[in-house]
Design a protein around this motif. Structure first.
Motif, short mmCIF file in Angstrom:
data_model
loop_
_atom_site.label_atom_id
_atom_site.label_comp_id
_atom_site.label_asym_id
_atom_site.label_seq_id
_atom_site.Cartn_x
_atom_site.Cartn_y
_atom_site.Cartn_z
N LEU A 116 60.60 2.06 -47.17
CA LEU A 116 59.47 1.23 -46.33
C LEU A 116 60.05 -0.20 -46.16
O LEU A 116 60.04 -0.44 -45.07
CB LEU A 116 58.18 1.38 -47.20
N VAL A 117 60.45 -0.83 -47.17
CA VAL A 117 60.95 -2.41 -47.08
C VAL A 117 61.96 -2.43 -46.28
O VAL A 117 62.11 -3.05 -45.31
CB VAL A 117 61.12 -2.83 -48.55
N PHE A 118 62.95 -1.77 -46.45
CA PHE A 118 64.08 -1.63 -45.36
C PHE A 118 63.79 -1.25 -43.90
O PHE A 118 64.07 -1.97 -43.19
CB PHE A 118 65.03 -0.36 -45.92
N THR A 119 62.78 -0.38 -43.72
CA THR A 119 62.32 -0.01 -42.32
C THR A 119 61.68 -1.14 -41.76
O THR A 119 61.93 -1.57 -40.67
CB THR A 119 61.69 1.36 -42.33
N VAL A 120 60.70 -2.00 -42.33
CA VAL A 120 60.00 -3.02 -41.88
C VAL A 120 60.98 -4.06 -41.80
O VAL A 120 60.70 -4.94 -40.65
CB VAL A 120 59.11 -3.40 -42.93
N PHE A 125 63.54 -7.38 -37.63
CA PHE A 125 64.62 -7.92 -36.87
C PHE A 125 64.85 -7.72 -35.70
O PHE A 125 65.15 -8.43 -34.77
CB PHE A 125 66.05 -7.40 -37.91
N SER A 126 64.48 -6.34 -35.45
CA SER A 126 64.75 -5.72 -34.04
C SER A 126 63.74 -6.70 -33.02
O SER A 126 64.00 -7.00 -31.87
CB SER A 126 64.42 -4.47 -33.73
N LYS A 131 66.69 -7.14 -30.13
CA LYS A 131 67.81 -6.42 -30.20
C LYS A 131 67.70 -5.05 -31.15
O LYS A 131 67.06 -5.31 -32.02
CB LYS A 131 68.90 -7.43 -30.82
N SER A 132 67.97 -4.08 -30.43
CA SER A 132 67.86 -2.91 -30.94
C SER A 132 69.01 -2.62 -32.04
O SER A 132 70.28 -3.17 -31.64
CB SER A 132 68.02 -2.00 -29.95
N THR A 133 68.78 -1.67 -33.27
CA THR A 133 69.88 -1.47 -33.78
C THR A 133 70.09 -0.10 -33.74
O THR A 133 70.11 0.72 -34.56
CB THR A 133 69.44 -1.83 -35.22
#
Length: 169
Positions: A116-120, A125-126, A131-133
């Motif tokens: 969850l933390v990584f995804t948020v 950031f995006s 900017k898309s990752t």
């Protein structure tokens, strides 16, 4: 008749989506065509327009997520079939409820997998840098770490909730 058709379509689509991660055209396409014909025969041009508008709203609700690669075309056709059978208002509420259920399911999966933390962070950031990752909701190209759900489940739950709430609409 329309409720029975929708229930049958949703059950079949949910089972195939769970088993093979596909919603079959052999289910959705005849469902759409039969809905258009059924409404044309039972209530004439007004019924055909009712069905056609529901079909278009069903497509419209998931068109952009599909084009961005976040959802499959089978999911779009399934929601379009729901719209063709039940009309604009029903499919609109189904789409809203499906989004809520889909978000809750995805949140549960992310929490369970400790992603969850990584995804948020990735999403922020995006959003912040516009900017898309390459699909910011995608955790990795590795299928074991990829977070996705068979979206027929949220669509079916959304339709069920709309059936329940239909008397209040």
């Amino acid at each position: 008749m329309t409720n029975l058709a929708i229930i049958l379509i949703l059950i079949i689509s949910t089972i195939t989506d769970l088993r093979s991660r596909k919603i079959l055209n052999i289910v959705t396409m005849p469902a759409i065509i039969l809905a258009l014909i059924f409404h044309l025969i039972t209530t004439g041009l007004d019924g055909f327009l009712f069905s056609g508008q529901g079909f278009l709203v069903g497509i419209g609700l998931l068109f952009i997520p599909c084009m961005m690669g976040g959802i499959g075309a089978g999911d779009v056709k399934l929601l379009a079939a729901v719209g063709a059978w039940k009309g604009t208002l029903f499919v609109l509420y189904t789409g809203i409820y499906a989004g809520i259920f889909g978000g809750l399911i995805a949140l549960f999966i992310l929490i369970k997998r400790k992603k969850l933390v990584f995804t948020v962070k990735n999403m922020l950031f995006s959003l912040l840098f516009l900017k898309s990752t390459k699909g910011s909701l995608e955790i990795s190209n590795d299928t074991q770490n990829n977070v996705s759900i068979p979206y027929a489940i949220p669509i079916a739950l959304g339709a069920l909730m709309t059936f329940i709430m239909e008397s209040y609409l």
